[in-house]
Write a protein that holds these residues in place. Structure first.
Motif, PDB file in Angstrom:
ATOM      1  N   LYS A 157       8.046   3.736  -2.962  1.00 13.30           N
ATOM      2  CA  LYS A 157       8.574   4.032  -4.295  1.00 13.30           C
ATOM      3  C   LYS A 157       9.958   4.663  -4.221  1.00 13.30           C
ATOM      4  O   LYS A 157      10.826   4.398  -5.066  1.00 13.30           O
ATOM      5  CB  LYS A 157       7.616   4.973  -5.024  1.00 13.30           C
ATOM      6  CG  LYS A 157       8.045   5.375  -6.428  1.00 13.30           C
ATOM      7  CD  LYS A 157       7.031   6.326  -7.052  1.00 13.30           C
ATOM      8  CE  LYS A 157       7.470   6.783  -8.439  1.00 13.30           C
ATOM      9  NZ  LYS A 157       6.474   7.741  -9.026  1.00 13.30           N
ATOM     10  N   SER A 201      -2.556  -1.109   0.241  1.00 12.07           N
ATOM     11  CA  SER A 201      -2.577  -1.272  -1.221  1.00 12.07           C
ATOM     12  C   SER A 201      -1.592  -0.346  -1.913  1.00 12.07           C
ATOM     13  O   SER A 201      -1.846   0.165  -3.001  1.00 12.07           O
ATOM     14  CB  SER A 201      -3.990  -1.030  -1.758  1.00 12.07           C
ATOM     15  OG  SER A 201      -4.911  -1.909  -1.162  1.00 12.07           O
ATOM     16  N   THR A 202      -0.463  -0.120  -1.284  1.00 11.38           N
ATOM     17  CA  THR A 202       0.588   0.702  -1.885  1.00 11.38           C
ATOM     18  C   THR A 202       1.930   0.228  -1.348  1.00 11.38           C
ATOM     19  O   THR A 202       1.997  -0.654  -0.479  1.00 11.38           O
ATOM     20  CB  THR A 202       0.367   2.197  -1.604  1.00 11.38           C
ATOM     21  OG1 THR A 202       1.270   2.969  -2.407  1.00 11.38           O
ATOM     22  CG2 THR A 202       0.573   2.539  -0.133  1.00 11.38           C
ATOM     23  N   ASP A 223      -4.304  -5.286   0.808  1.00  8.13           N
ATOM     24  CA  ASP A 223      -5.477  -4.493   1.177  1.00  8.13           C
ATOM     25  C   ASP A 223      -5.889  -4.830   2.604  1.00  8.13           C
ATOM     26  O   ASP A 223      -6.805  -5.623   2.834  1.00  8.13           O
ATOM     27  CB  ASP A 223      -6.620  -4.767   0.203  1.00  8.13           C
ATOM     28  CG  ASP A 223      -7.853  -3.908   0.500  1.00  8.13           C
ATOM     29  OD1 ASP A 223      -7.706  -2.904   1.223  1.00  8.13           O
ATOM     30  OD2 ASP A 223      -8.940  -4.253   0.018  1.00  8.13           O
ATOM     31  N   ASN A 240       1.479   5.352  -4.678  1.00  5.06           N
ATOM     32  CA  ASN A 240       0.280   6.148  -4.990  1.00  5.06           C
ATOM     33  C   ASN A 240       0.548   7.647  -4.903  1.00  5.06           C
ATOM     34  O   ASN A 240      -0.388   8.450  -4.872  1.00  5.06           O
ATOM     35  CB  ASN A 240      -0.876   5.758  -4.069  1.00  5.06           C
ATOM     36  CG  ASN A 240      -0.568   6.003  -2.591  1.00  5.06           C
ATOM     37  OD1 ASN A 240       0.428   6.642  -2.248  1.00  5.06           O
ATOM     38  ND2 ASN A 240      -1.418   5.489  -1.723  1.00  5.06           N
ATOM     39  N   GLU A 241       1.855   7.995  -4.815  1.00  2.75           N
ATOM     40  CA  GLU A 241       2.341   9.378  -4.814  1.00  2.75           C
ATOM     41  C   GLU A 241       2.136  10.113  -3.497  1.00  2.75           C
ATOM     42  O   GLU A 241       2.462  11.289  -3.389  1.00  2.75           O
ATOM     43  CB  GLU A 241       1.717  10.198  -5.967  1.00  2.75           C
ATOM     44  CG  GLU A 241       2.005   9.631  -7.345  1.00  2.75           C
ATOM     45  CD  GLU A 241       3.498   9.446  -7.618  1.00  2.75           C
ATOM     46  OE1 GLU A 241       4.306  10.251  -7.130  1.00  2.75           O
ATOM     47  OE2 GLU A 241       3.843   8.482  -8.334  1.00  2.75           O
ATOM     48  N   HIS A 242       1.584   9.461  -2.469  1.00  2.78           N
ATOM     49  CA  HIS A 242       1.575  10.089  -1.148  1.00  2.78           C
ATOM     50  C   HIS A 242       3.023  10.270  -0.687  1.00  2.78           C
ATOM     51  O   HIS A 242       3.891   9.452  -0.995  1.00  2.78           O
ATOM     52  CB  HIS A 242       0.841   9.222  -0.128  1.00  2.78           C
ATOM     53  CG  HIS A 242      -0.647   9.262  -0.250  1.00  2.78           C
ATOM     54  ND1 HIS A 242      -1.358  10.425  -0.314  1.00  2.78           N
ATOM     55  CD2 HIS A 242      -1.564   8.257  -0.304  1.00  2.78           C
ATOM     56  CE1 HIS A 242      -2.649  10.150  -0.407  1.00  2.78           C
ATOM     57  NE2 HIS A 242      -2.795   8.845  -0.410  1.00  2.78           N
ATOM     58  N   ASN A 261      -1.549  14.646   0.831  1.00  2.00           N
ATOM     59  CA  ASN A 261      -0.415  14.141   0.063  1.00  2.00           C
ATOM     60  C   ASN A 261       0.880  14.134   0.857  1.00  2.00           C
ATOM     61  O   ASN A 261       1.779  13.370   0.567  1.00  2.00           O
ATOM     62  CB  ASN A 261      -0.242  14.954  -1.219  1.00  2.00           C
ATOM     63  CG  ASN A 261      -1.190  14.483  -2.311  1.00  2.00           C
ATOM     64  OD1 ASN A 261      -1.801  13.433  -2.173  1.00  2.00           O
ATOM     65  ND2 ASN A 261      -1.316  15.260  -3.368  1.00  2.00           N
TER      66      ASN A 261
END
Length: 409
Positions: free
Chosen positions: A149, A145-146, A46, A164-166, A4
């Protein structure tokens, strides 16, 4: 499974052409201890680097870009050009004319001691080659695919939270995320925007005569028509890429026409230099504007390519300008590493921005003045531009300056 929280030397937002170029240019650089830079690429699509392959049968409607001679040389330095050279159409002659007027100019590659003034290649071909070149780089990590944020800037690093919160952190963030750059927005960097009140209609077309590696710039009362040579399987290609700049209303009308009626209007506007239009591919239209970020750098961040500048396609310089951004930032970081200095030292970022500003402004001034000068029916300007085109044709010193700039030197 990716942890993460991961730390990198460089995080690149955007895995398109500018992002992949940046990653490839930086991938060979090493720290003073001999360790390659660790690089992360964030890409919304992707992307599967290990499965990338050059298209053997490109689609007729594939979008293209013009590469300057200097850009092709830089791609050679990155060992990419040999992979795509066979699929790039050489521009051996540039033919400039003003519809309905006497002004004409010709620029020949052999007069400037080069095999080609530039090249035309499908974007997908170049993109696939860049991704392939990155596929086996162990110091490159893809986050596909992200998207970005959130971004938080700290004294010694920049932190990026993905959709994706990584969570990633890096010494330097490269914003290669296009004209609507989210990185630019997070940094609250404003952009100067100039609307041209023009739209571009783009399509690939086939003519009855071969293009013979001639690129045409045909000026009309509504804007320029660019016709660029493309590669086909046959030795003498009849396929070209059209960029038709016109008024927004006329662009809408052109979009609605049948293929036959569009072909007739194109022949009427462009002329019969290449014979009759025999086939028209898919047409796409988009509004044209000049977008220039007010700042090119921020704390531990550099804007690259369209995130920094989106310009009019009149001279085909947009991608080439972004490529030179990549080339110079790679040299700057290389020097920082040799001096064992912070690669995001703000004084060096500022120096980079100052160095790039001259090239940016020159290209913007060139394209902006061409748009104004050649999209006007005012009689004195019509006379003046035709005289200017004739002077360009016969004044070798002026032609050399113009050609060197458009070739990327």
């Amino acid at each position: 499974m990716v942890n993460n929280k991961q730390k990198f030397d460089v995080v690149i937002a955007g895995g398109g052409l500018s992002g992949c170029l940046s990653a490839l240019a930086l991938s060979a650089l090493k720290t003073s201890s001999g360790k390659p830079l660790s690089i992360a690429i964030i890409e919304a699509s992707d992307v599967s680097p290990n499965k990338a392959n050059l298209s053997e049968t490109p689609h007729f409607d594939s979008r293209v870009l013009a590469l300057s001679h200097g850009s092709a040389n830089y791609l050679s330095q990155l060992n990419v050009w040999p992979k795509i050279a066979a699929q790039a159409a050489a521009i051996e002659t540039i033919h400039i004319s003003d519809r309905g007027h006497y002004g004409k100019a010709r620029i020949y590659a052999n007069e400037h001691h080069v095999d080609a003034l530039g090249y035309v290649i499908e974007m997908a071909t170049l993109g696939d080659a860049l991704v392939q070149a990155l596929a086996n780089k162990t110091n490159i990590c893809w986050f596909s695919s992200t998207s970005v944020k959130a971004i938080n800037w700290h004294p010694t690093e920049v932190s990026i939270t993905l959709a994706n919160e990584h969570e990633l952190s890096a010494s330097l963030l490269l914003a290669c995320d296009g004209g609507q750059s989210i990185c630019r927005k997070f940094a609250e960097i404003d952009a100067n925007v100039k609307q041209y009140n023009q739209s571009a209609v783009i399509a690939n077309v086939r003519f009855s005569k071969p293009h013979q590696h001639v690129a045409y710039e045909r000026f009309t009362e509504h804007g320029p028509i660019a016709m660029l040579p493309l590669v086909e399987q046959a030795t003498d290609s009849h396929k070209c890429s059209l960029v038709w700049t016109t008024t927004p209303d006329n662009a809408q009308n052109l979009q609605k026409l049948s293929e036959q009626d569009f072909a007739q209007q194109l022949n009427d506007a462009f002329g019969y230099w290449l014979g009759n239009v025999e086939y028209v591919g898919q047409r796409v239209s988009y509004p044209l504007s000049l977008v220039k970020a007010q700042e090119q750098v921020f704390h531990r961040m550099i804007l690259v390519g369209n995130a920094s500048h989106t310009i009019h396609p009149i001279a085909g310089q947009g991608f080439n300008l972004g490529l030179r951004d990549v080339s110079e930032l790679a040299e700057m970081i290389k020097l920082q590493l040799m001096q064992e200095d912070d690669i995001a030292n703000f004084s060096q970022l500022t120096r980079y921005a100052k160095q790039r500003s001259y090239d940016h402004q020159q290209v913007i001034n060139l394209t902006d003045s061409l748009v104004t000068f050649f999209s006007n029916t005012h009689a004195p300007l019509v006379v003046g531009r035709n005289i200017g085109v004739k002077v360009l044709n016969y004044c070798q010193s002026l032609k050399n300056i113009f050609v060197n700039k458009t070739m990327g030197y």
